[in-house]
Design a protein around this motif. Structure first.
Motif, PDB file in Angstrom:
ATOM      1  N   GLU A 128      37.447  37.262  -0.730  1.00  0.00           N
ATOM      2  CA  GLU A 128      38.086  37.537   0.563  1.00  0.00           C
ATOM      3  C   GLU A 128      39.314  36.668   0.770  1.00  0.00           C
ATOM      4  N   ALA A 134      42.627  33.987   6.089  1.00  0.00           N
ATOM      5  CA  ALA A 134      41.436  34.086   6.938  1.00  0.00           C
ATOM      6  C   ALA A 134      41.186  35.494   7.442  1.00  0.00           C
ATOM      7  N   ILE A 135      42.148  36.378   7.281  1.00  0.00           N
ATOM      8  CA  ILE A 135      41.980  37.716   7.859  1.00  0.00           C
ATOM      9  C   ILE A 135      40.961  38.502   7.058  1.00  0.00           C
ATOM     10  N   PRO A 136      39.891  38.952   7.705  1.00  0.00           N
ATOM     11  CA  PRO A 136      38.941  39.788   6.971  1.00  0.00           C
ATOM     12  C   PRO A 136      39.622  41.098   6.606  1.00  0.00           C
ATOM     13  N   ARG A 139      36.709  42.679   2.700  1.00  0.00           N
ATOM     14  CA  ARG A 139      35.390  43.204   3.069  1.00  0.00           C
ATOM     15  C   ARG A 139      35.508  44.482   3.900  1.00  0.00           C
ATOM     16  N   PRO A 140      36.362  44.513   4.929  1.00  0.00           N
ATOM     17  CA  PRO A 140      36.546  45.782   5.639  1.00  0.00           C
ATOM     18  C   PRO A 140      36.968  46.924   4.718  1.00  0.00           C
ATOM     19  N   MET A 296      44.840  47.856  12.451  1.00  0.00           N
ATOM     20  CA  MET A 296      45.654  46.701  12.115  1.00  0.00           C
ATOM     21  C   MET A 296      44.793  45.449  12.111  1.00  0.00           C
ATOM     22  N   PHE A 297      45.070  44.587  11.134  1.00  0.00           N
ATOM     23  CA  PHE A 297      44.400  43.301  11.007  1.00  0.00           C
ATOM     24  C   PHE A 297      45.473  42.228  11.048  1.00  0.00           C
ATOM     25  N   TYR A 298      45.262  41.222  11.875  1.00  0.00           N
ATOM     26  CA  TYR A 298      46.292  40.210  12.098  1.00  0.00           C
ATOM     27  C   TYR A 298      45.687  38.815  12.087  1.00  0.00           C
ATOM     28  N   GLY A 299      46.397  37.846  11.528  1.00  0.00           N
ATOM     29  CA  GLY A 299      45.921  36.463  11.593  1.00  0.00           C
ATOM     30  C   GLY A 299      46.683  35.549  10.663  1.00  0.00           C
ATOM     31  N   ALA A 300      46.110  34.359  10.470  1.00  0.00           N
ATOM     32  CA  ALA A 300      46.737  33.360   9.605  1.00  0.00           C
ATOM     33  C   ALA A 300      46.497  33.747   8.153  1.00  0.00           C
ATOM     34  N   PRO A 306      42.223  28.031   7.284  1.00  0.00           N
ATOM     35  CA  PRO A 306      41.990  29.483   7.315  1.00  0.00           C
ATOM     36  C   PRO A 306      41.472  30.028   5.975  1.00  0.00           C
ATOM     37  N   SER A 309      37.931  29.132   5.562  1.00  0.00           N
ATOM     38  CA  SER A 309      37.050  29.968   6.384  1.00  0.00           C
ATOM     39  C   SER A 309      36.601  31.199   5.598  1.00  0.00           C
ATOM     40  N   GLY A 313      32.807  32.102   4.210  1.00  0.00           N
ATOM     41  CA  GLY A 313      32.143  33.375   4.505  1.00  0.00           C
ATOM     42  C   GLY A 313      31.595  33.995   3.230  1.00  0.00           C
TER      43      GLY A 313
END
Lengths: 430, 430
Positions: A128, A134-136, A139-140, A296-300, A306, A309, A313
């Motif tokens: 991942e 860190a953005i999942p 897995r999605p 949409m997936f957003y993040g660091a 991150p 993280s 997981g």
């Protein structure tokens, strides 16, 4: 009975993994069903100052011995790069140990070998953290959307280049000034090649395309262009037209669905597009699927904590699997779709030409586009006299046709210079 | 050897599940490792016209018999509501059949019983479709972020109310006009109570909070306020101040991390906040975790095909587990944190007061806030003379202190009316 973890690498990400395994020990134990034990940490040199508070007795320079030690259950690889990461991961998998890795370069270069070793060793391979920090996202794509038909994955997957382009956009800085600032802030490395030339994003694009389209994709399949040639003028000119320049990774099926393209290149996107609002070193990825529509997936997308993280997981997932005597989802390449060449990519283009100040220039330029069946949507003249520039935006056309047009334009005596050619993306998305 | 699926319900979602199982049969078989076979469809009435092309021989009104049939591997429940869904799901799990459900109401009301039955029956329980439709959210929270420490989940999880509020914001429509339009377009049901009174969002919030905080949460733990009292004036006034009103679901840990609150209510958020840009019936959820930082998930939160996408992803996961003789992650409630009462929630407030036109009014109003230790950030007077309104925005204060302040204000002779009280959220997020 503790689950024993061998950590390969104790740098920016590794030291955060150590810290979080310690700080969150009780929670992780409860979530897995057994405590995690850091059983060894392979480093290049002993005695170096480290951010992480690691028991010196756990440190070793003999990574080969560590990954095959009988008591190890999970090997976490956060060294990066091809070797020695590949040999170590293969050794771990071959001896039946599950692997958690953040290594995008290796998976994009030689994923087939790694996945095959996981299968043969009846071991897990989770990654991942390899894409978008860190953005999942893995897995999605691998699990949540596996009942759907993904058309396209499009996004910003490299934080360094996004930081640089965002700086250029907001302050008018040149590429080299923005790069210098990114380096000063730790967003870019001393040798920024992997980021600014698009290698990092290309590796991530290869991984995403492989999962999305259930096919085998390597970094070599990815059409790659970096951002080093983007000028302050390009950025300003895009801005004036209501666009922003982003380095995009795009994995898209062809219209007939039987092949797909994977590409990383700077592109102009409308300032109203959600990706235009992704600032600094953030990442954001759109996934478009037949039934789910647009997600949409957003993040660091990077950084020690991150990324750690995402690694943790995966460690929990592997831990649960080890306890249950089972494995997570395997590589899925059954669809075996063809990666089509860049020339078959269909998109829109923004072309700036430095032209002679003569009557009939536009007609002759337009004729070159028409000859390749590239339809022009808008054209405008900027400046006048000796400084006249023609700025054209095309309708959707194939990359091959556009390239042929540009080649023909370069031959034209009235075209003094092809100032810039940039793809325009995101006008079909909200 | 096909995996046999029993479908409970063949309405908007069920008919899409049938269609996609048929259209994507080859892909689904390849991804699972065995073909899926639709082995029975329980409906309330036979002979009704359906969107789905279902073999009439598969239809039955005897759902009880279907869910315990020996040959069934997976039961997919898309009936919704508490009964008969609960009895059927329990019967399936008790006989060791895995269940995929989109039933937020049931999971929020009686999740403990359902999860316990899954454990006892050694069966899977997947419910990605229960929250935010096609947006992968349950799996990322349950699996990708399980190595992290989630502080807060905040988002728009009800498309109907978002559509209504978006219409009110963009066209100035009244609540009832916007509701009527939503009904005409099929975004709202004839009886819109579950959506507009926040029950649907509260059920989703309970599910999200339970997963995020590894604790047991039911709908009864959720502080719930709907949007029926939001007026065109509220919306316009928010707009004038640079805010937009959204129905938010907020699951947030207390500062000491030992308890958490779960609430659903309309709130003002800055127009620059990413959630402000979530239009029409879309959903978007922020997840804030200690190491991952801030993540956002965006997409279609409802609708037949998007919900079916999530259901099919779960069917594939269950199918893989059945073939591997294993199970997915169980309910995790080990943390057993306390849900604190709404009074302990700390946030900011926007208060409009209809006041008498007399000297000293502001001083007396301000005194009421001060007595409850509620600090005022801004105050301004709108209108004048008999129409004077005081508009106050507070610093962070507890809901209990704010409620006591409002009660005291109502007693004040110079306050003719407390026109509106609304929470202000999202100013600490980008």
């Amino acid at each position: 009975m503790a689950l024993k973890v061998a950590l390969l690498g104790c740098g920016v990400v590794g030291s955060q993994v150590v810290r979080l395994m310690h700080e969150q020990a009780d929670d992780l134990a409860a979530r897995i069903g057994a405590p995690l034990e850091l059983a060894g940490v392979a480093v290049r040199r002993l005695g170096r100052r480290r951010d992480a508070d690691v028991d010196p007795a756990l440190l070793t320079t003999d990574a080969e011995a560590l990954v095959t030690r009988d008591d190890i259950d999970v090997v976490v690889e956060v060294i990066g790069g091809i070797e020695p990461a590949r040999s170590l991961i293969l050794a771990a998998l071959n001896s039946g140990k599950s692997v958690v890795t953040a290594n995008k370069a290796l998976l994009a270069e030689d994923g087939a070998t790694i996945h095959a070793a996981a299968r043969a060793g009846n071991a897990d391979l989770y990654f991942e953290a390899a894409v978008a920090g860190a953005i999942p996202l893995i897995r999605p794509l691998r699990e949540s959307l596996t009942g759907d038909h993904v058309h396209r994955v499009l996004g910003i997957v490299n934080g360094t280049t996004n930081y640089i382009l965002d700086q250029m956009d907001s302050s008018g800085a040149s590429f080299s000034d923005a790069l210098g600032e990114a380096q000063a802030l730790g967003y870019a490395e001393a040798d920024p090649t992997a980021d600014v030339e698009g290698f990092d994003a290309a590796a991530k694009a290869a991984i995403l395309a492989g999962i999305a389209f259930h096919s085998r994709v390597t970094a070599a399949d990815v059409h790659r262009e970096g951002i080093t040639e983007i000028t302050a003028t390009d950025v300003a000119s895009a801005k004036a037209m209501g666009y922003v320049i982003k380095l995009l990774a795009i994995c898209a099926r062809s219209d007939d669905g039987r092949s797909f393209g994977v590409r990383v290149h700077p592109a102009m996107i409308p300032r109203t597009h959600p990706l235009a609002g992704v600032r600094e070193a953030y990442n954001a990825v759109f996934v478009e699927a037949r039934s789910a529509g647009q997600l949409m997936f957003y993040g660091a997308g990077a950084g020690g904590a991150p990324t750690a993280s995402a690694v943790l997981g995966d460690i929990v997932a592997v831990g649960r699997n080890v306890l249950a005597g089972t494995r997570g989802p395997e590589e899925s390449t059954y669809a075996d779709l063809v990666v089509h060449p860049m020339g078959e990519t269909v998109t829109r283009y923004h072309v700036s030409l430095d032209v002679a100040d003569k009557p009939g220039v536009l007609a002759r330029v337009a004729d070159m586009f028409a000859k390749q069946d590239v339809s022009i949507q808008t054209v405008r003249q900027e400046g006048h006299g000796a400084d006249a520039q023609l700025v054209l935006v095309t309708h959707r056309a194939s990359d091959a046709a556009l390239s042929a047009t540009i080649e023909a334009l370069r031959e034209l005596d009235i075209v003094r210079d092809v100032v810039s050619v940039m793809r325009v993306e995101g006008e079909d998305t909200p």
